[in-house]
Write an enzyme that holds these catalytic residues in place. Structure first.
Site, PDB file in Angstrom:
ATOM      1  N   SER A   1      -9.481   1.359   3.370  1.00  0.00           N
ATOM      2  CA  SER A   1      -8.752   2.187   2.420  1.00  0.00           C
ATOM      3  C   SER A   1      -7.738   1.419   1.576  1.00  0.00           C
ATOM      4  CB  SER A   1      -7.999   3.300   3.175  1.00  0.00           C
ATOM      5  OG  SER A   1      -7.035   2.751   4.067  1.00  0.00           O
TER       6      SER A   1
ATOM      7  N   SER B   1      -9.748  -1.023   7.281  1.00  0.00           N
ATOM      8  CA  SER B   1      -9.181  -0.809   5.951  1.00  0.00           C
ATOM      9  C   SER B   1      -8.490  -2.008   5.334  1.00  0.00           C
ATOM     10  CB  SER B   1      -8.204   0.367   5.983  1.00  0.00           C
ATOM     11  OG  SER B   1      -8.885   1.577   6.198  1.00  0.00           O
TER      12      SER B   1
ATOM     13  N   LYS C   1       0.847  -1.189   0.000  1.00  0.00           N
ATOM     14  CA  LYS C   1       0.000   0.000   0.000  1.00  0.00           C
ATOM     15  C   LYS C   1       0.884   1.241   0.000  1.00  0.00           C
ATOM     16  CE  LYS C   1      -3.817   1.903   2.833  1.00  0.00           C
ATOM     17  NZ  LYS C   1      -4.634   1.626   4.053  1.00  0.00           N
TER      18      LYS C   1
END
Length: 458
Positions: free
Chosen positions: A164, A188, A86
């Site tokens: 996310s 997330s 990420k």
């Protein structure tokens, strides 16, 4: 409603463990493997999954892995296995954007994040940095700057990936990498794992080193892992902690005890999600699991605290970005993220202290109440919503975002590590997940239990 089936619009990749065996047996070289994957990523229909792809570095790393293999000097059992990070994790020589245009041209990181370095030391190969909600601040995964990765299980309309950690989840679900790493502040990792139909593990905060990871809420941020199955999660967990993963003993279901709360977590649940979850409970009970249903009042208290005092995420995110929010560059931010951070103006020091004091008490209370028992309930009470509908209606976005995070958010506040496992699909073929959680810092027991559950569910 389809049960315990696998549905992917794109070919799914074999597991990281399978890839390690292919490399070990000489059926693939790391260079061939990485070259093929980079070509697949480059030509993939969805170019929103990765924010940056580090082709040259990945090929250099692949050549080095093949050379080590030829000399019998492998760094670890997964030397040459690909992965993705990420875009909150610093990788040496690359910009960390945090999913924001504000940092698109920021200076490159001089050092790897601690967990990135740990994986490099084992010979794992990063293919690049994946997309996310701007500053990791949404449970739905929309990003107006770099595009929104489309859920690979979408039906006749593009579905949200969950956030996310949207890009990391989609990269695994679409078969672009076997494993990926994200972060989880309110859901997330667990939410996108559920929406995309893969396995997602949110660790306890103390599990991994946090150096080199761009924060959202220092009180709540946790690192999380994505994979197709628990075996890969357990192996990657060991590498990221700098220790050799141990062979896991598969527990018998009769050794496991689960508590299903009958308050909060089923409010507004979709019919297919409920039916799929109840079938999962039946399968686990038939396999010998001990399951009881009763209220878990701590969940009600957490909800009341949030309604009365707000959340730590709002307070800490707004403080972290205070200078940005007061600058002209704030106009470059996602409007929804900027407005949500702006609500912190009503937050008081007393609110913050109340939340921190209560959190310490409730974490201990949760551990005392659960003991060796695991929490079990749907990861989300809905399946992946339409991207177009969310983009078109700000009020709908707010409502769906809150509902999506409702079951996962307490886990960060209470410190509970959790694993989301795919348990089936709804009538549209959209994945459904179940969340297994343990008391704070009981990660080893959680991972072993989740492995057992996944094997029973097939």
């Amino acid at each position: 409603m389809k049960q315990y089936t696998s549905k992917m619009k794109m070919n799914s990749m074999t597991t990281a463990s399978d890839i390690a065996r292919l490399l070990h047996d000489g059926e693939k070289t790391a260079v061939d493997l990485i070259t093929d994957l980079l070509s697949t990523i480059r030509n993939h229909a969805d170019q929103s999954i990765f924010i940056s792809v580090t082709e040259e570095q990945a090929l250099r790393d692949a050549r080095a892995s093949d050379e080590r293999r030829a000399l019998g000097r492998l760094l670890g059992p997964w030397d040459g296995v690909p992965m993705a990070w990420k875009d909150l994790f610093d990788t040496r020589g690359d910009t960390t954007t945090a999913g924001s245009r504000v940092y698109a041209h920021a200076d490159a990181a001089q050092y790897d994040a601690a967990v990135v370095a740990a994986c490099r030391q084992q010979g794992l190969i990063s293919l690049g940095k994946t997309n996310l909600s701007e500053f990791a601040y949404s449970g739905l995964g929309l990003n107006p700057h770099y595009g929104t990765p489309v859920n690979p299980s979408s039906d006749d309309e593009a579905r949200a990936p969950g956030g996310s950690s949207s890009g990391s989840a989609v990269a695994v679900a679409a078969g672009l990498v076997p494993i990926a790493v994200g972060t989880d502040t309110a859901g997330s990792v667990r939410v996108p794992a559920s929406f995309c139909g893969i396995t997602g593990y949110k660790a306890s905060q103390s599990r991994y080193a946090s150096e080199g990871i761009y924060p959202l809420s220092r009180s709540l941020d946790s690192v999380g892992l994505f994979a197709q199955d628990m075996n890969d999660i357990i192996m990657l967990d060991g590498f990221m902690r700098g220790c050799a993963p141990e062979q896991q003993r598969v527990q018998d279901m009769s050794e496991l005890s689960f508590l299903i709360p009958d308050n909060v977590v089923f409010d507004q649940v979709e019919d297919d999600v409920l039916a799929c979850f109840e079938e999962t409970v039946r399968v686990l009970q038939n396999a010998g699991a001990r399951i009881r249903r009763e209220p878990f009042p701590i969940l009600d208290e957490v909800g009341q605290l949030f309604r009365q005092h707000g959340t730590l995420t709002v307070a800490e995110a707004a403080t972290l970005h205070q200078a940005l929010l007061a600058s002209p560059a704030a106009e470059q931010m996602d409007q929804r993220v900027r407005e949500r951070m702006g609500t912190a103006s009503d937050f008081t020091a007393q609110d913050y202290i109340h939340l921190q004091w209560a959190r310490e008490r409730l974490q201990k209370q949760t551990a005392d109440t659960l003991g060796d028992t695991l929490l079990l309930f749907p990861t989300t009470v809905i399946t992946a919503p339409s991207i177009a509908a969310l983009e078109a209606d700000d009020e709908l976005f707010k409502q769906v975002n809150l509902l999506t995070l409702r079951n996962t958010m307490p886990g960060n506040y209470l410190g509970t590590p959790g694993v989301s496992l795919k348990i089936g699909e709804d009538g549209k073929g959209l994945p459904i997940g179940a969340l297994v959680s343990a008391a704070v810092d009981q990660d080893d027991r959680l991972l072993t239990a989740a492995l057992a559950v996944q094997k029973v569910l097939g």
